[in-house]
Design a protein around this motif. Structure first.
Motif, mmCIF file in Angstrom:
data_model
loop_
_atom_site.group_PDB
_atom_site.id
_atom_site.type_symbol
_atom_site.label_atom_id
_atom_site.label_comp_id
_atom_site.label_asym_id
_atom_site.label_seq_id
_atom_site.Cartn_x
_atom_site.Cartn_y
_atom_site.Cartn_z
ATOM 1 N N CYS A 179 0.839 -1.196 0.000
ATOM 2 C CA CYS A 179 0.000 0.000 0.000
ATOM 3 C C CYS A 179 0.866 1.235 0.000
ATOM 4 O O CYS A 179 1.643 1.438 0.928
ATOM 5 N N SER A 226 -19.987 -1.341 -3.710
ATOM 6 C CA SER A 226 -19.040 -0.219 -3.737
ATOM 7 C C SER A 226 -19.502 0.964 -2.899
ATOM 8 O O SER A 226 -18.690 1.699 -2.346
ATOM 9 N N PHE A 273 -8.246 -2.966 4.743
ATOM 10 C CA PHE A 273 -8.121 -1.897 3.751
ATOM 11 C C PHE A 273 -6.819 -1.146 4.006
ATOM 12 O O PHE A 273 -6.346 -1.053 5.138
ATOM 13 N N LYS A 295 -4.221 4.559 -4.912
ATOM 14 C CA LYS A 295 -4.223 4.220 -3.488
ATOM 15 C C LYS A 295 -4.654 2.786 -3.194
ATOM 16 O O LYS A 295 -4.600 2.345 -2.057
ATOM 17 N N GLN A 296 -5.135 2.078 -4.197
ATOM 18 C CA GLN A 296 -5.592 0.702 -4.030
ATOM 19 C C GLN A 296 -6.808 0.622 -3.103
ATOM 20 O O GLN A 296 -7.726 1.395 -3.243
ATOM 21 N N LYS A 297 -6.800 -0.271 -2.137
ATOM 22 C CA LYS A 297 -8.003 -0.520 -1.323
ATOM 23 C C LYS A 297 -8.186 0.577 -0.273
ATOM 24 O O LYS A 297 -7.326 0.779 0.568
ATOM 25 N N TRP A 298 -9.323 1.273 -0.336
ATOM 26 C CA TRP A 298 -9.599 2.323 0.627
ATOM 27 C C TRP A 298 -11.098 2.397 0.922
ATOM 28 O O TRP A 298 -11.932 1.923 0.158
ATOM 29 N N ILE A 311 -15.313 5.536 -7.604
ATOM 30 C CA ILE A 311 -15.783 4.404 -6.816
ATOM 31 C C ILE A 311 -16.151 3.215 -7.688
ATOM 32 O O ILE A 311 -15.982 2.061 -7.292
ATOM 33 N N CYS A 320 -12.624 -0.706 -3.460
ATOM 34 C CA CYS A 320 -12.751 0.574 -2.764
ATOM 35 C C CYS A 320 -14.220 0.829 -2.418
ATOM 36 O O CYS A 320 -15.115 0.453 -3.169
ATOM 37 N N LYS A 321 -14.426 1.468 -1.277
ATOM 38 C CA LYS A 321 -15.788 1.625 -0.775
ATOM 39 C C LYS A 321 -16.069 3.078 -0.384
ATOM 40 O O LYS A 321 -15.175 3.785 0.089
#
Length: 698
Positions: free
Chosen positions: A154, A191, A221, A270-273, A293, A299-300
């Protein structure tokens, strides 16, 4: 979290790099300065090419958790940057004096004094790191930028966040909602999550538990961002809020489309956020903001709102409606907050159950009402409370939130006017603002809400006591920022305290202020010009226009407000000109705060404000002229700190016979007139460059 003693402030002078001369904006964070010095590209910051190798390496390590630079990745934009320091919210300016036990101390300008002065200057600079950002940024919760790696690669430049203080969830429905939201977060096909329900029902509490759970499970995350949106948001403001959280500089980009493009590109990297937008009041088009999104897997977006239709336009999403708690759950919560040690007679218990039912299943109302009735055992008081609640409910405006009449009851039952006035003063700050206790108490002293005490120490003790009482009845919340400041008097660390208002409680307070047109509150409302003449009624007592983008106050404005006692224009960073006519009919003014504005001259009409008790010009860096203060015999606090361009000490200061607090550190005029101090017979606090003089006279 940046603290006031961060050593990297020593590498800039007046926000200019000491090596290459690069000029930073006045609200630049210390983390951006470190990136500048580190030599590492890819962070949206100009790189210093003249910094010494040892400083460059130190800055690099500061941004990478102490890890040394690897030669193969030096100046690369793809390194993992996990441990950047971020800055706290600006809570206006620092009150540098705490007089507890320090009567009569004097500090000479030795090495210690110089070090203290540097601390004061750097503290002023980082205090400008403001999440309100003068109306262009958002308000961010404590620990808002959280990140974790947990086996994932990350790229992050946010500090791992701290858990946010919260209350426990009440009722089975809340527990079920929490489990459902968590399952959606773990599901790749979901999402966007919308959480809606009436004000005071517990939406923010629910999401706070989710946020804390994310922090407790590293690896789920890479990043968790929390932004409290507030009523006056727009796309530009929301873009700035998100950009600040992810370490992106949008200050040089004005076009909404290009800003959105930059945000989208950075968030994609930023990848998973998880992005939490708390208290959204109107629907937004995510692509216009720059939140990708739908395009970024894993990502959520979580949104809380009072309005179901706010959730609908934001694409494919899952929604939850938070309903009021049941009668049984409301009673259990009421008894818990009332105190299990409070023994109720059977008759009182029946009335208390009716009082709890009147709260309509809204946790905010139940908690506030229970706090108000805590310690009451007389059945007649309980009967009276129930009757008043029911009468208030009948009188309630249909447009008011259901919880208002309960909150109003709690306000009416504050024990004295001092408590009520202190509570109302909190509403003068922007929505969701974390108010530094010392700043708030100083205002209350200035206006005379707190009075009749001999020493500043006694006044501040009284102020803290008032705020503690308001916290105990749940009309204020504690909002600790968690950083440490230099306590000048004792040369030791002291935790700073903050309070904040729930937005519904603030709305109720503003409603009270506006009754009989006694208050005008447009703090953080993104105003670009002064409110129209029709809004400046003769009954006005308090006006707050802080943290807007007002640029000038022309001669056409000369409001006739003989009762106006407080005028807060602080944080209007674009304000450059105030016409002389503006103050001509404000002769009852007691508190005038023009701090953090760009005015070059204080109007001569200020010289006639004979009732003025506080004149605050903190960090007015362009002001050159302050008119004569000879007639301001009531003045008790004068703050000229950071007025670097001031050409001359104001005339007539020898006449300020009631002055108790004088701060001039960072003032452009270096010579202090000889023989002046003895004439300031009531002076208790004096700060002048390296000299820090503390007086206590009785």
């Amino acid at each position: 979290m940046v603290q006031s003693n961060d050593p990297f402030w020593h590498h800039v002078e007046e926000m200019k790099c000491m090596y290459c001369g690069h000029q930073f904006a006045k609200d630049t964070s210390i983390s951006r300065i470190k990136w500048h010095l580190s030599g590492e590209k890819g962070h949206g910051v100009a790189i210093c090419d003249k910094v010494t190798e040892d400083v460059q390496e130190a800055a690099f390590q500061a941004m990478h958790g102490g890890n040394k630079r690897h030669k193969s990745i030096a100046s690369s934009s793809n390194v993992n940057d996990n441990a950047i320091s971020t800055t706290p919210q600006e809570q206006n300016n620092n009150e540098v004096d705490n007089l507890a036990g320090d009567a009569g101390r004097t500090q000479a300008p030795d090495t210690m004094g110089q070090a203290l002065e540097r601390r004061l200057e750097e503290f002023d600079r980082w205090l400008m790191e403001d999440d309100i950002d003068n109306g262009t940024g958002g308000v961010v919760q404590p620990g808002a930028g959280a990140s974790s790696s947990g086996g994932l690669t990350c790229n992050t430049n946010e500090t791992p966040g701290d858990a946010v203080p919260t209350t426990k969830l009440v009722g089975q429905a809340f527990e079920d909602h929490k489990k459902t939201i968590w399952s959606w977060l773990m599901h790749d096909e979901v999402s966007t999550i919308g959480i809606y329900g009436m004000g005071g029902v517990g939406k923010t509490t629910l999401v706070t538990h989710i946020y804390n759970q994310l922090l407790e499970r590293p690896g789920t995350f890479c990043h968790v961002y929390w932004i409290t949106v507030s009523q006056d948001t727009n796309i530009n403001k929301l873009q700035n809020s998100i950009a600040k959280r992810i370490g992106l500089d949008l200050s040089n980009e004005d076009e909404e489309l290009y800003r959105a493009s930059k945000l989208s590109k950075e968030l994609t990297k930023k990848q998973k956020w998880v992005l939490i937008l708390d208290d959204l009041w109107k629907a937004i088009e995510l692509h216009k903001v720059g939140v990708p999104i739908q395009a970024v897997k894993g990502c959520k977006l979580i949104v809380t709102t009072r309005l179901e239709n706010v959730c609908q336009p934001m694409g494919k999403q899952h929604t939850i409606k938070v309903e009021p708690i049941s009668k049984e759950e409301a009673w259990a919560l009421f008894i818990e907050r009332l105190g299990h040690d409070t023994a109720l007679s059977p008759e009182v218990e029946q009335i208390a159950k009716s009082v709890a039912r009147e709260c309509a299943g809204l946790p905010l109302g139940v908690i506030t009402m229970a706090a108000t009735m805590r310690g009451v055992v007389d059945v007649r008081e309980w009967r009276n409370a129930l009757e008043e609640l029911r009468e208030s409910k009948v009188r309630k405006d249909d447009m008011e939130p259901d919880v208002f009449y309960i909150l109003r009851f709690s306000y009416n039952h504050l024990s004295d006017s001092e408590l009520q006035q202190s509570f109302l003063y909190c509403a003068l700050f922007p929505e969701d603002f974390k108010i530094r206790r010392e700043d708030l108490i100083a205002y209350l002293i200035d206006e005379g809400v707190i009075k009749g005490l001999k020493s500043r120490e006694a006044e501040f003790n009284k102020g803290h006591s008032i705020l503690n009482k308001l916290e105990r009845v749940c009309l204020l919340e504690s909002a600790e920022e968690g950083y440490v400041k230099m306590r000048v008097c004792l040369l030791e660390s002291a935790e700073e305290g903050y309070v904040k208002m729930h937005d519904l409680i603030r709305d109720m307070a503003i409603q009270i202020l506006q009754e009989n047109s006694q208050g005008m509150v447009k703090a953080g409302a993104q105003l670009r010009e002064l409110p129209g003449e029709e809004e400046w009624t003769e009954h006005l007592m308090r006006v707050s226009l802080m943290h807007n983008q007002i640029k000038e106050i022309p001669s056409s404005h000369s409001p006739r407000c003989p009762s106006l006692s407080t005028l807060l224009l602080r944080g209007n960073s674009e304000l450059q000109f105030i016409a002389d006519s503006f103050f001509e009919q404000l002769r009852g003014l007691k508190v005038l705060d023009l701090s953090y504005t760009d005015i070059t001259k204080l109007p001569d009409s200020v010289s006639e404000l004979v009732s003025l008790t506080a004149l605050l010009l903190i960090e007015c860096r362009k002001i050159r002229h302050v008119p004569s203060l000879e007639k301001l015999r009531a003045l008790k606090r004068l703050d000229l700190s950071g007025t670097r361009a001031l050409e001359k000490i104001p005339q007539g200061m020898e006449c300020l016979c009631n002055l108790r607090h004088l701060r001039m550190n960072g003032c452009g005029e270096k010579e202090f007139p000889s023989g002046l101090l003895p004439k300031l017979s009531h002076l208790q606090v004096f700060v002048l460059e390296e000299w820090i003089l503390l007086y206590q006279r009785y």
